[in-house]
Design a protein around this motif. Structure first.
Motif, mmCIF file in Angstrom:
data_model
loop_
_atom_site.group_PDB
_atom_site.id
_atom_site.type_symbol
_atom_site.label_atom_id
_atom_site.label_comp_id
_atom_site.label_asym_id
_atom_site.label_seq_id
_atom_site.Cartn_x
_atom_site.Cartn_y
_atom_site.Cartn_z
ATOM 1 N N ASP A 34 -6.215 13.134 -4.901
ATOM 2 C CA ASP A 34 -5.626 11.930 -4.730
ATOM 3 C C ASP A 34 -4.584 11.374 -6.037
ATOM 4 N N ALA A 35 -4.853 12.231 -7.213
ATOM 5 C CA ALA A 35 -4.145 11.772 -8.435
ATOM 6 C C ALA A 35 -2.816 12.721 -8.188
ATOM 7 N N ILE A 36 -2.403 13.667 -7.501
ATOM 8 C CA ILE A 36 -1.212 14.263 -6.895
ATOM 9 C C ILE A 36 -0.478 13.532 -6.208
ATOM 10 N N THR A 47 0.771 -1.208 -0.046
ATOM 11 C CA THR A 47 0.106 -0.099 -0.116
ATOM 12 C C THR A 47 0.765 1.290 -0.060
ATOM 13 N N GLN A 48 0.286 2.413 -0.262
ATOM 14 C CA GLN A 48 0.894 3.473 -0.261
ATOM 15 C C GLN A 48 1.657 4.006 1.098
ATOM 16 N N GLY A 78 -8.219 8.137 -15.374
ATOM 17 C CA GLY A 78 -8.783 9.513 -15.250
ATOM 18 C C GLY A 78 -10.180 9.454 -14.187
ATOM 19 N N GLN A 79 -10.117 8.540 -13.450
ATOM 20 C CA GLN A 79 -11.111 8.498 -12.460
ATOM 21 C C GLN A 79 -10.875 9.123 -11.098
ATOM 22 N N MET A 80 -9.575 9.587 -10.790
ATOM 23 C CA MET A 80 -9.021 9.683 -9.689
ATOM 24 C C MET A 80 -9.796 11.140 -9.206
ATOM 25 N N LYS A 81 -9.861 11.475 -8.104
ATOM 26 C CA LYS A 81 -9.898 13.010 -7.731
ATOM 27 C C LYS A 81 -8.671 13.745 -7.945
ATOM 28 N N GLN A 122 0.297 -0.125 -10.777
ATOM 29 C CA GLN A 122 -1.154 0.101 -10.204
ATOM 30 C C GLN A 122 -1.459 1.534 -10.383
ATOM 31 N N ILE A 123 -0.421 2.254 -9.760
ATOM 32 C CA ILE A 123 -0.730 3.707 -9.704
ATOM 33 C C ILE A 123 -0.862 4.147 -11.162
#
Length: 117
Positions: A36-38, A3-4, A30-33, A22-23
């Motif tokens: 969260d993407a940052i 996990t992160q 394109g489904q991440m907020k 996975q990241i």
């Protein structure tokens, strides 16, 4: 699966690469907020550096294996700690050469800009 929250120094190359893949899939979806993407991108960058360091260590270990004249193999001792990052390769400056003098003409330096690195 990692996990992160798993510290990088505890990750094997394979686990770090799997998490990085996975990241990448998550970012590509394109489904991440945005936040969260940052965060995922930052973790991915750190994982990439970790994987590059592990590959560099493995490359050094392979290069340390020397074939003796009798065909046997030996491993030379490396003085690089496992946790020390491998420095990035630097681009070399163009090499300077001189032309051969022709008919007593003075030698002039020329730059070989055709070096691919």
């Amino acid at each position: 699966m990692t996990t992160q929250t798993t510290p990088l120094h505890q990750l094997s190359f394979e686990n770090a690469l799997a998490e990085l893949e996975q990241i990448v899939r998550g970012l590509e979806s394109g489904q991440m907020k945005l936040e969260d993407a940052i965060s995922a991108y930052e973790r991915g960058a750190a994982l990439r550096r970790h994987c590059e360091a592990r590959l560099g260590e493995a490359e050094m270990r392979v290069k340390a294996i020397v074939q003796k004249a009798d065909g046997s193999l030996s491993e030379e001792e490396l003085n690089t700690p496992a946790d020390q990052p491998i420095p990035a390769r630097r681009k070399r400056a163009p090499t300077r050469t001189t032309q051969r003098p022709q008919d007593d003409a003075p030698s002039a330096p020329i730059w070989d800009d055709n070096i691919p690195f």
